[in-house]
Design an enzyme around this catalytic site. Structure first.
Site, PDB file in Angstrom:
ATOM      1  N   SER A  10      17.075  18.001  58.293  1.00 56.97           N
ATOM      2  CA  SER A  10      16.275  18.915  59.099  1.00 56.97           C
ATOM      3  C   SER A  10      17.055  19.319  60.348  1.00 56.97           C
ATOM      4  CB  SER A  10      14.924  18.273  59.452  1.00 56.97           C
ATOM      5  OG  SER A  10      14.043  19.224  59.987  1.00 56.97           O
TER       6      SER A  10
ATOM      7  N   GLU B  47      17.908  24.545  52.479  1.00 55.16           N
ATOM      8  CA  GLU B  47      16.513  24.149  52.251  1.00 55.16           C
ATOM      9  C   GLU B  47      15.717  24.428  53.509  1.00 55.16           C
ATOM     10  OE1 GLU B  47      14.605  21.323  53.611  1.00 55.16           O
ATOM     11  OE2 GLU B  47      16.179  21.133  55.137  1.00 55.16           O
TER      12      GLU B  47
ATOM     13  N   HIS C  89      13.229  18.547  53.016  1.00 56.12           N
ATOM     14  CA  HIS C  89      11.817  18.308  53.338  1.00 56.12           C
ATOM     15  C   HIS C  89      10.973  18.081  52.089  1.00 56.12           C
ATOM     16  CE1 HIS C  89      13.302  20.202  57.054  1.00 56.12           C
ATOM     17  NE2 HIS C  89      12.301  19.589  57.659  1.00 56.12           N
TER      18      HIS C  89
END
Length: 352
Positions: free
Chosen positions: A145, A248, A320
């Site tokens: 992330s 992503e 995630h």
């Protein structure tokens, strides 16, 4: 612990206006691919450093979750001085976060650096990181992330293979835990990475889709699309030529995914990629507030990536997702868009 104070570095670095902090990176210090260095494997009983480069984690129940993961793997957690007791509320100061990072890499007893969570703020640290310190003290570094910013910078300026994988507050399902252990506790190549084979009735629970057919080989790079996009135009922007690019995200409406992919396409970051893997994107459908003609995620991926001259597939479980692969960044791999696989036949960690 041999302490390496952020303040103590000021004499050797310039000061960047706005933070008043020592600037450590030089734009011409980039490490070439052939000089990538590998961290040593973890072993039960090792000390591991836990830091919060982005959003702070001060909730004692969350701290307990991090300890729980370490206990499972028989690792001894060492929390950064500012993880629990630093200044601020949602995010510690840049100085405190950089100090924690430096101290973990400077301590020979620490064998890995785990990020407790992502959140927001890691990119603020990048100009002040001592990349030479990291290169001289290679060890496992893992997160995802917001931590994408650090992967990009550390790969580029330290030449260290890092790991895109769970943070200490991740769910650590059986699939996640098994891949985490395989990646960090073994010096054997990871082999074939793909989604688990599981169905609900006749439906595949973890579908993979080929956008562009074919196979490709290249160094692995990438991470969270929002962070990759935000670093464009900076010294830390992603290098994609001849590489397999992993992207992503989570909770982004398709038009926002389209906007970020448009940015990467306009910057020429996708046209020379060896291949592209787009991860499972949870919560990336229209939220109902947009017009009915807004595209779906699948349509966006086909439009933005389908015309590229490289293989592309989507749906791989990294980032995630509760079930999450641990993927080393900075080593070569082979992707097969038709089978939905990444094949890593070179070790990510070295023995010790």
């Amino acid at each position: 612990m041999k302490r390496r104070s952020f303040i103590g570095l000021a004499a050797s670095g310039a000061v960047l206006s706005g933070f008043g902090l020592p600037l450590k990176m030089k734009a011409n210090d980039e490490i070439s691919d052939i000089e990538m260095i590998h961290p040593a494997v973890l072993k039960p009983g090792d000390e591991v450093g836990i830091i919060a480069p982005g959003t702070a984690v001060s909730d004692p129940d969350d701290i307990a979750k991090a300890v729980e993961i370490c206990n499972h793997y028989e690792l001894n957690p060492v929390f950064g001085d500012n993880v629990i007791n630093g200044s601020g509320y949602k995010t510690r100061s840049v100085e405190e976060r950089v100090d924690d990072l430096h101290e973990m890499f400077d301590d020979n007893d620490i064998k890995a650096v785990f990020c407790i969570r992502g959140g927001y703020g890691s990119a603020q640290m990048l100009p002040y990181i001592d990349y030479e310190l990291i290169r001289d003290n290679p060890k496992i570094f893992i997160g995802y992330s917001d931590i994408t910013a650090m992967h990009s910078a550390i790969n580029k300026y330290s030449g260290l293979v890092t790991f895109h994988g769970p943070v200490m507050l991740s769910s650590f399902t059986g699939f996640t835990a098994a891949n985490f252990e395989k990646a960090l506790f073994s010096s054997e190549p990871l082999g074939t990475l793909t989604n688990p084979d599981a169905q609900s009735g006749i439906r595949d629970l973890y579908p993979l889709r080929s956008v562009n057919s074919g196979r490709a080989e290249g160094m692995l790079t990438g991470g969270n699309l929002s962070l990759v996009s935000s670093l464009m135009g900076t010294p830390y922007e992603i290098e994609t030529d001849g590489r397999i690019v992993l992207l992503e995200d989570v909770g982004e409406q398709p038009y926002r995914i389209d906007r970020m992919l448009t940015q990467l396409n306009l910057a020429g970051k996708l046209e020379n990629a060896a291949g592209i893997v787009f991860g499972k994107c949870s919560g990336c459908g229209p939220d109902g507030s947009q017009s009915t003609w807004d595209p779906t995620l699948g349509e966006v991926l086909d439009y933005q990536l389908g015309g590229l001259n490289c293989p592309v597939f989507s749906g791989l479980l990294f980032g995630h997702t509760s079930d999450q692969l641990t993927i080393p960044l900075g080593i070569p791999a082979v992707m097969d868009a038709d089978k939905g696989t990444l094949i890593i036949d070179k070790p990510a960690c070295k023995p010790r």
